[in-house]
Design a protein around this motif. Structure first.
Motif, PDB file in Angstrom:
ATOM      1  N   LEU A 148       0.796  -1.219   0.000  1.00 51.45           N
ATOM      2  CA  LEU A 148       0.000   0.000   0.000  1.00 51.45           C
ATOM      3  C   LEU A 148       0.834   1.277   0.000  1.00 51.45           C
ATOM      4  O   LEU A 148       0.461   2.256  -0.662  1.00 51.45           O
ATOM      5  N   SER A 149       1.948   1.308   0.727  1.00 53.63           N
ATOM      6  CA  SER A 149       2.750   2.544   0.751  1.00 53.63           C
ATOM      7  C   SER A 149       3.211   2.910  -0.652  1.00 53.63           C
ATOM      8  O   SER A 149       3.077   4.069  -1.085  1.00 53.63           O
ATOM      9  N   LEU A 150       3.728   1.934  -1.373  1.00 51.92           N
ATOM     10  CA  LEU A 150       4.189   2.185  -2.738  1.00 51.92           C
ATOM     11  C   LEU A 150       3.017   2.513  -3.661  1.00 51.92           C
ATOM     12  O   LEU A 150       3.096   3.406  -4.506  1.00 51.92           O
ATOM     13  N   ALA A 151       1.899   1.785  -3.483  1.00 53.77           N
ATOM     14  CA  ALA A 151       0.722   2.044  -4.314  1.00 53.77           C
ATOM     15  C   ALA A 151       0.175   3.448  -4.071  1.00 53.77           C
ATOM     16  O   ALA A 151      -0.185   4.160  -5.021  1.00 53.77           O
ATOM     17  N   TYR A 152       0.097   3.869  -2.798  1.00 57.51           N
ATOM     18  CA  TYR A 152      -0.341   5.231  -2.479  1.00 57.51           C
ATOM     19  C   TYR A 152       0.609   6.257  -3.098  1.00 57.51           C
ATOM     20  O   TYR A 152       0.178   7.278  -3.651  1.00 57.51           O
ATOM     21  N   LEU A 153       1.903   6.004  -2.963  1.00 52.18           N
ATOM     22  CA  LEU A 153       2.899   6.939  -3.468  1.00 52.18           C
ATOM     23  C   LEU A 153       2.706   7.192  -4.966  1.00 52.18           C
ATOM     24  O   LEU A 153       2.631   8.342  -5.415  1.00 52.18           O
ATOM     25  N   LEU A 176       1.342   9.554   2.854  1.00 50.23           N
ATOM     26  CA  LEU A 176       2.015   8.416   3.500  1.00 50.23           C
ATOM     27  C   LEU A 176       2.323   8.720   4.957  1.00 50.23           C
ATOM     28  O   LEU A 176       2.202   7.842   5.825  1.00 50.23           O
ATOM     29  N   ALA A 177       2.704   9.962   5.255  1.00 51.16           N
ATOM     30  CA  ALA A 177       2.984  10.340   6.639  1.00 51.16           C
ATOM     31  C   ALA A 177       1.724  10.227   7.493  1.00 51.16           C
ATOM     32  O   ALA A 177       1.771   9.717   8.623  1.00 51.16           O
ATOM     33  N   ALA A 178       0.598  10.692   6.959  1.00 53.24           N
ATOM     34  CA  ALA A 178      -0.666  10.599   7.695  1.00 53.24           C
ATOM     35  C   ALA A 178      -1.045   9.142   7.942  1.00 53.24           C
ATOM     36  O   ALA A 178      -1.512   8.776   9.033  1.00 53.24           O
ATOM     37  N   THR A 179      -0.829   8.304   6.928  1.00 55.60           N
ATOM     38  CA  THR A 179      -1.126   6.875   7.079  1.00 55.60           C
ATOM     39  C   THR A 179      -0.245   6.250   8.158  1.00 55.60           C
ATOM     40  O   THR A 179      -0.732   5.481   9.009  1.00 55.60           O
ATOM     41  N   SER A 180       1.034   6.589   8.147  1.00 58.73           N
ATOM     42  CA  SER A 180       1.962   6.032   9.133  1.00 58.73           C
ATOM     43  C   SER A 180       1.614   6.482  10.547  1.00 58.73           C
ATOM     44  O   SER A 180       1.708   5.701  11.500  1.00 58.73           O
ATOM     45  N   ILE A 181       1.202   7.750  10.697  1.00 57.70           N
ATOM     46  CA  ILE A 181       0.795   8.242  12.019  1.00 57.70           C
ATOM     47  C   ILE A 181      -0.406   7.447  12.525  1.00 57.70           C
ATOM     48  O   ILE A 181      -0.460   7.041  13.685  1.00 57.70           O
ATOM     49  N   GLY A 182      -1.372   7.210  11.625  1.00 56.18           N
ATOM     50  CA  GLY A 182      -2.541   6.423  12.014  1.00 56.18           C
ATOM     51  C   GLY A 182      -2.165   5.017  12.450  1.00 56.18           C
ATOM     52  O   GLY A 182      -2.654   4.508  13.455  1.00 56.18           O
ATOM     53  N   GLN A 183      -1.266   4.378  11.701  1.00 54.83           N
ATOM     54  CA  GLN A 183      -0.835   3.025  12.056  1.00 54.83           C
ATOM     55  C   GLN A 183      -0.104   3.007  13.394  1.00 54.83           C
ATOM     56  O   GLN A 183      -0.283   2.087  14.207  1.00 54.83           O
ATOM     57  N   ALA A 184       0.736   4.019  13.629  1.00 54.92           N
ATOM     58  CA  ALA A 184       1.492   4.069  14.878  1.00 54.92           C
ATOM     59  C   ALA A 184       0.573   4.230  16.084  1.00 54.92           C
ATOM     60  O   ALA A 184       0.772   3.593  17.123  1.00 54.92           O
ATOM     61  N   VAL A 185      -0.452   5.079  15.946  1.00 58.83           N
ATOM     62  CA  VAL A 185      -1.403   5.278  17.041  1.00 58.83           C
ATOM     63  C   VAL A 185      -2.239   4.027  17.254  1.00 58.83           C
ATOM     64  O   VAL A 185      -2.521   3.623  18.398  1.00 58.83           O
ATOM     65  N   ILE A 217      -3.935  -0.572  -6.043  1.00 54.54           N
ATOM     66  CA  ILE A 217      -4.500  -0.431  -4.695  1.00 54.54           C
ATOM     67  C   ILE A 217      -5.570  -1.487  -4.465  1.00 54.54           C
ATOM     68  O   ILE A 217      -5.661  -2.079  -3.377  1.00 54.54           O
ATOM     69  N   LEU A 218      -6.392  -1.758  -5.479  1.00 53.41           N
ATOM     70  CA  LEU A 218      -7.465  -2.743  -5.325  1.00 53.41           C
ATOM     71  C   LEU A 218      -6.913  -4.158  -5.151  1.00 53.41           C
ATOM     72  O   LEU A 218      -7.504  -4.977  -4.439  1.00 53.41           O
ATOM     73  N   VAL A 219      -5.781  -4.466  -5.787  1.00 55.17           N
ATOM     74  CA  VAL A 219      -5.151  -5.776  -5.586  1.00 55.17           C
ATOM     75  C   VAL A 219      -4.735  -5.926  -4.113  1.00 55.17           C
ATOM     76  O   VAL A 219      -4.956  -6.972  -3.491  1.00 55.17           O
ATOM     77  N   ALA A 220      -4.148  -4.870  -3.558  1.00 56.62           N
ATOM     78  CA  ALA A 220      -3.794  -4.907  -2.131  1.00 56.62           C
ATOM     79  C   ALA A 220      -5.041  -5.086  -1.278  1.00 56.62           C
ATOM     80  O   ALA A 220      -5.019  -5.813  -0.270  1.00 56.62           O
TER      81      ALA A 220
END
Length: 403
Positions: free
Chosen positions: A30-35, A52-61, A170-173
């Motif tokens: 997903l990170s690469l697909a989003y990028l 990607l930063a927003a996604t990572s913050i969400g995952q960390a929380v 993204i849909l494959v992921a």
């Protein structure tokens, strides 16, 4: 290898390991697909980086939070809820017409917050599936097997995004997330194990020295690996065959190391020794960007990665109560996610100033710290030689129920 085959023949082990790997496969996609997707829409890598930063913050929380919920609500309820929300947000990112970047950031944050806590769940289930002598090899086998995610995931994403479309990538992921997630949720083992409700405050488990050690060391180790990936891509280009080959060899080294060192007893020096292998390989890699040199040195570095992760899983498992295991693994995962984000960011800054070697300097520095900290605080790591690595039993009985 016979011992690993015996493990896979143990009832449910092959099924639960395969299901959780499939469910976690989007982690490598997903990170690469989003990028690529956001860059195509906004024509800006900076905008893609914000998403990607927003996604990572969400995952960390989400890591420790949703893991803790599993003790309060049950694994299946939390997994179904997070899979559902994550599916909707990822699908929206893929299928919605072009949106403003702040909207994509909000969607990325929500998708990160709703990342299914599959890894903490399966780490909690494993001690209930095998006997005490099999647990450390099982952690090692699992740490090795997850390298498939990081080898195949980016390759599939890059091929689909460039040859078909970023939406399809993204849909494959998403198909992996839903299919693997449902397979994992419906596995009998998920229904049989109930995590007791933790009576301690959120974050209290970090007061356990082994948990804090694993969290900090994992942050440094994964940060170093992310810096290496950025350096390799910078050296050869994101579409070059050399980048893919070198990174695949890096991951295959980890796979081989996990299988070869999986049965080595875990003593107080185990974590430091394994990360020293990583540091040595990364330090050598900084000497040249020749493809064969990098392939050889990163193969050496990779040999220590899965074994180091297996040690982290083992020392955490043996040091906390069963009711705290999911949250503890959630914190360890959060440390790794933050490390990945900061490692990539630091490498990017150094690449801008010093080209690809700058990223390797960042990686070697983080790996060196990853060696020094478990060396200094080796007494925080329990000696598991000849000792059960299973979690400490809770005072209340742990119930099992029919799936």
């Amino acid at each position: 290898m016979k011992s690993y085959l015996d493990l896979l023949r143990t009832r449910g082990v092959a099924r639960i390991m395969s299901a959780q790997l499939l469910a976690r496969f989007p982690n490598g996609m997903l990170s690469l697909a989003y990028l690529i997707h956001i860059e195509h829409i906004a024509h800006s890598y900076g905008a893609a980086g914000l998403v990607l930063a927003a996604t990572s913050i969400g995952q960390a929380v989400a890591g420790p939070l949703t893991s803790r919920w599993m003790g309060a609500w049950g694994m299946r309820k939390v997994l179904i809820l997070t899979i559902s929300v994550c599916t909707v947000t990822i699908g929206t990112i893929a299928l919605a017409p072009a949106l403003p970047v702040p909207i994509y950031m909000v969607l990325g944050l929500i998708s990160g917050l709703s990342t299914p806590p599959v890894q903490p769940a399966v780490r909690t289930i494993y001690p209930k599936m095998v006997n005490s002598t099999q647990l450390t090899p099982l952690f090692s086998l699992d740490a090795s097997a997850q390298e498939v995610i990081w080898v195949a995931g980016p390759v599939i994403t890059t091929f689909v995004a460039t040859q078909i479309s970023t939406v399809v990538a993204i849909l494959v992921a998403l198909v992996f997330l839903v299919g693997g997630g449902l397979w994992f949720v419906l596995s009998p083992e998920v229904g049989r194990v109930r995590i007791p409700r933790s009576r301690r405050a959120l974050g209290a488990v970090l007061a356990k020295p082994p948990v804090l050690l694993a969290t900090v060391t994992g942050f440094l180790l994964i940060g170093a690996c992310s810096a290496i990936e950025a350096g390799v891509v910078s050296a050869f280009g994101e579409k070059s065959a050399e980048s893919g080959i070198v990174l695949a060899i890096f991951s295959l080294g980890s796979l081989a190391g996990g299988l070869l060192l999986g049965h080595v007893p875990i003593g107080p020096w185990a974590l430091a020794r394994r990360i020293f292998i990583v540091f040595a390989g990364m330090a050598l890699a900084a000497a040249s960007v020749n493809v064969w040199w990098l392939a050889a040195t990163l193969l050496i570095a990779g040999v220590g990665i899965a074994p180091a992760l297996a040690v982290m899983f083992g020392i955490v498992s043996s040091s906390v109560r069963f009711s705290e295991t999911a949250e503890a693994y959630g914190w360890v995962g959060t440390g790794q996610l933050i490390g990945a984000a900061l490692g990539s960011a630091g490498a990017g800054f150094m690449i801008d100033r010093f080209a690809a070697p700058g990223a390797f300097w960042v990686a070697a520095s983080l790996a060196f710290l990853g060696f020094v900290i478990p060396t200094i605080f080796r007494k925080a790591a329990p000696d598991l030689r000849g000792r059960d690595a299973s979690p400490i039993p809770d005072t209340e009985p742990v119930q099992t129920q029919p799936s």
